[in-house]
Enzyme design. Structure first.
Site, PDB file in Angstrom:
ATOM      1  N   ASP A  43       0.820  -1.215   0.000  1.00  0.00           N
ATOM      2  CA  ASP A  43       0.000   0.000   0.000  1.00  0.00           C
ATOM      3  C   ASP A  43       0.859   1.273   0.000  1.00  0.00           C
ATOM      4  O   ASP A  43       2.096   1.206  -0.034  1.00  0.00           O
ATOM      5  CB  ASP A  43      -0.910  -0.062   1.242  1.00  0.00           C
ATOM      6  CG  ASP A  43      -2.270   0.530   1.008  1.00  0.00           C
ATOM      7  OD1 ASP A  43      -2.417   1.322   0.063  1.00  0.00           O
ATOM      8  OD2 ASP A  43      -3.192   0.223   1.785  1.00  0.00           O
ATOM      9  N   ASP A  92      -9.735   3.927  -3.397  1.00  0.00           N
ATOM     10  CA  ASP A  92     -10.478   2.737  -2.953  1.00  0.00           C
ATOM     11  C   ASP A  92     -11.881   2.657  -3.568  1.00  0.00           C
ATOM     12  O   ASP A  92     -12.561   3.657  -3.732  1.00  0.00           O
ATOM     13  CB  ASP A  92     -10.639   2.762  -1.428  1.00  0.00           C
ATOM     14  CG  ASP A  92      -9.319   2.480  -0.744  1.00  0.00           C
ATOM     15  OD1 ASP A  92      -8.281   2.400  -1.436  1.00  0.00           O
ATOM     16  OD2 ASP A  92      -9.334   2.337   0.491  1.00  0.00           O
TER      17      ASP A  92
HETATM   18  C1  GLA Z   1      -5.843   1.521   1.584  1.00  0.00           C
HETATM   19  C2  GLA Z   1      -6.012   0.517   0.444  1.00  0.00           C
HETATM   20  C3  GLA Z   1      -7.182  -0.400   0.783  1.00  0.00           C
HETATM   21  C4  GLA Z   1      -6.933  -1.126   2.090  1.00  0.00           C
HETATM   22  C5  GLA Z   1      -6.681  -0.107   3.203  1.00  0.00           C
HETATM   23  C6  GLA Z   1      -6.205  -0.779   4.490  1.00  0.00           C
HETATM   24  O1  GLA Z   1      -6.916   2.407   1.675  1.00  0.00           O
HETATM   25  O2  GLA Z   1      -6.196   1.170  -0.772  1.00  0.00           O
HETATM   26  O3  GLA Z   1      -7.381  -1.334  -0.271  1.00  0.00           O
HETATM   27  O4  GLA Z   1      -5.826  -1.974   1.951  1.00  0.00           O
HETATM   28  O5  GLA Z   1      -5.682   0.843   2.835  1.00  0.00           O
HETATM   29  O6  GLA Z   1      -5.958   0.136   5.514  1.00  0.00           O
END
Ligand code: GLA
Length: 394
Positions: free
Chosen positions: A126, A183
């Site tokens: 990430d 996301d």
């Molecule tokens: C980010 C990623 C998500 C998830 C969260 C976890 O937002 O894009 O897919 O992994 O972190 O905290």
């Protein structure tokens, strides 16, 4: 070889967020096998953020939270492997993960070695809390190298949300998949926004390095961690799943497969749609046509005068599959049913060629025979129609 086709699996984040533990992961592993997900191709079981203690140990190593994972990660990995599945975990290129747990900035090589020792086959990486002056491309390259240095075959699932136009360099630094947007949320607007933002980048996605449009929300019905906005209808989930299949993006389920509505399970296990996603030529769909309309903008707060904006409402896509096969797909983003027309000349097949398409409805299985020149489909509101097509002389 790793990621010759878009990877398929299940990930804990969308539904469970921080509420993960060994019992849940083992149950999911059982269900992936018992309910036919593994058989259909979903092979990676991935634990996302929030699995570690907030502090590293005295040797600087990451420690699985003993309350959540009392037998450690190797035991979980062994169980998952024993089920014939592959095991995925999560870390982050910044100094903390998005949920505030320790992450791998300046620990790339030791963390990668630790993951390999536990038996990890997939690492989601990430981008939260990434230091302002650090070099994003170099840091993803570093983790890619660190994973290779372990000697273990570990799929590197980079997740920098499309920053620095990730589709232009992630293949070069060795990533197997790369998240290309922010996301996903479990609503129609969110996943349509993701798809339309990536359509023109999909030509840069292919074997060994796939554009990842984020995890599926199919079957969540607003339960879980990414529930914002209006609950999706079955038709909207059909749109999401089939678009992800046509786009050749990873198919990572985010819903709780222990409580899946039968219709959604059937959708996720649809062998025709999965075959489209996994087609060996890995070609993106091409846009044959779209119809846009001006609509009043109702979402903007404090608008002082009526504002009109253009929205794309009807999409017709065509995808080339291997062995002279094609898919024609119609997407209706209006609330009401629409008649949609595909003129075959737009797909390089004019009337005078003497060829037509022999068509089969992918959802009903109905054989429609040979169509020449054009095809008209009636598509319900917020739903889609997909057809397998083969060239035939007529
Ligand atoms: C980010 C990623 C998500 C998830 C969260 C976890 O937002 O894009 O897919 O992994 O972190 O905290």
């Amino acid at each position: 070889m790793t990621a010759a086709r878009p990877p398929m699996g299940w990930n804990s984040w969308n539904t469970f967020g921080e509420k993960i533990d060994e019992e849940l992961i083992l149950q999911i592993a059982d269900r992936m096998v018992d309910e036919g997900y593994r058989e259909a191709g979903y092979q990676y079981l991935i634990i996302d953020d929030c699995w570690a203690l907030k502090e590293r140990d005295e040797h600087g190593l990451l420690v699985p939270d003993p309350k959540k994972f009392p037998h450690g990660m190797k035991a979980v990995a062994d169980y998952v492997h024993g089920k014939g599945l592959k095991f995925g975990m999560y870390s982050c290129a910044g100094v903390m993960t998005c949920a505030g747990y320790p992450s791998s900035y300046d620990h790339e090589f030791s963390d990668a070695a630790q993951f390999a020792e536990w038996g990890v086959d997939y690492l989601k990486y990430d981008f939260c809390h990434f230091p302002e002056n650090a070099d994003c491309q170099n840091r993803y390259h570093r983790m890619s190298m660190a994973l290779k240095a372990t000697g273990r075959d570990i799929l590197f699932a980079a997740c920098n949300w499309g920053k620095e136009e990730s589709w232009t360099w992630m293949r070069s630094i060795g990533a197997h998949t790369y998240r290309s947007t922010g996301d996903i949320f479990d609503n129609f607007r969110s996943f349509m926004g993701i798809f339309t933002s990536q359509l023109e980048h999909l030509c840069q996605s292919g074997p060994y390095c796939f554009n990842d449009m984020d995890m599926l929300t199919v079957g969540m019905y607003n339960r879980g961690n990414v529930a914002i906005g209006k609950t999706c209808t079955d038709g909207e989930y059909r749109i999401q799943f089939s678009l992800w299949c046509l786009s050749g993006t990873p198919l990572i389920i985010g819903a709780d497969i222990r409580e899946m509505k039968p219709e959604m399970k059937e959708l996720l296990l649809n062998t025709d749609l999965i075959r489209i996603n996994q087609d060996e030529e890995c070609r993106p769909p091409c846009l044959l046509g779209k119809r846009s309309v001006a609509v009043p903008e109702t979402d903007r707060e404090n608008a002082v005068e009526p504002i009109r904006m253009v929205k794309d409402k009807l999409y017709t896509l065509l995808k080339h599959l291997s062995h002279q096969e094609f898919v024609i797909a119609f997407y209706n983003l209006f609330e009401e049913e629409q008649e949609m027309n595909c003129i075959f000349a737009d797909a390089g097949l004019p009337y005078e060629s003497g060829y037509g398409f022999h068509m089969r409805d992918i959802f009903t299985g109905e054989d429609l025979g040979v169509k020449r020149d054009y095809f008209l489909a009636r598509v319900p509101g917020h739903d889609c129609k997909l057809y397998f097509c083969r060239l035939e002389k007529c």
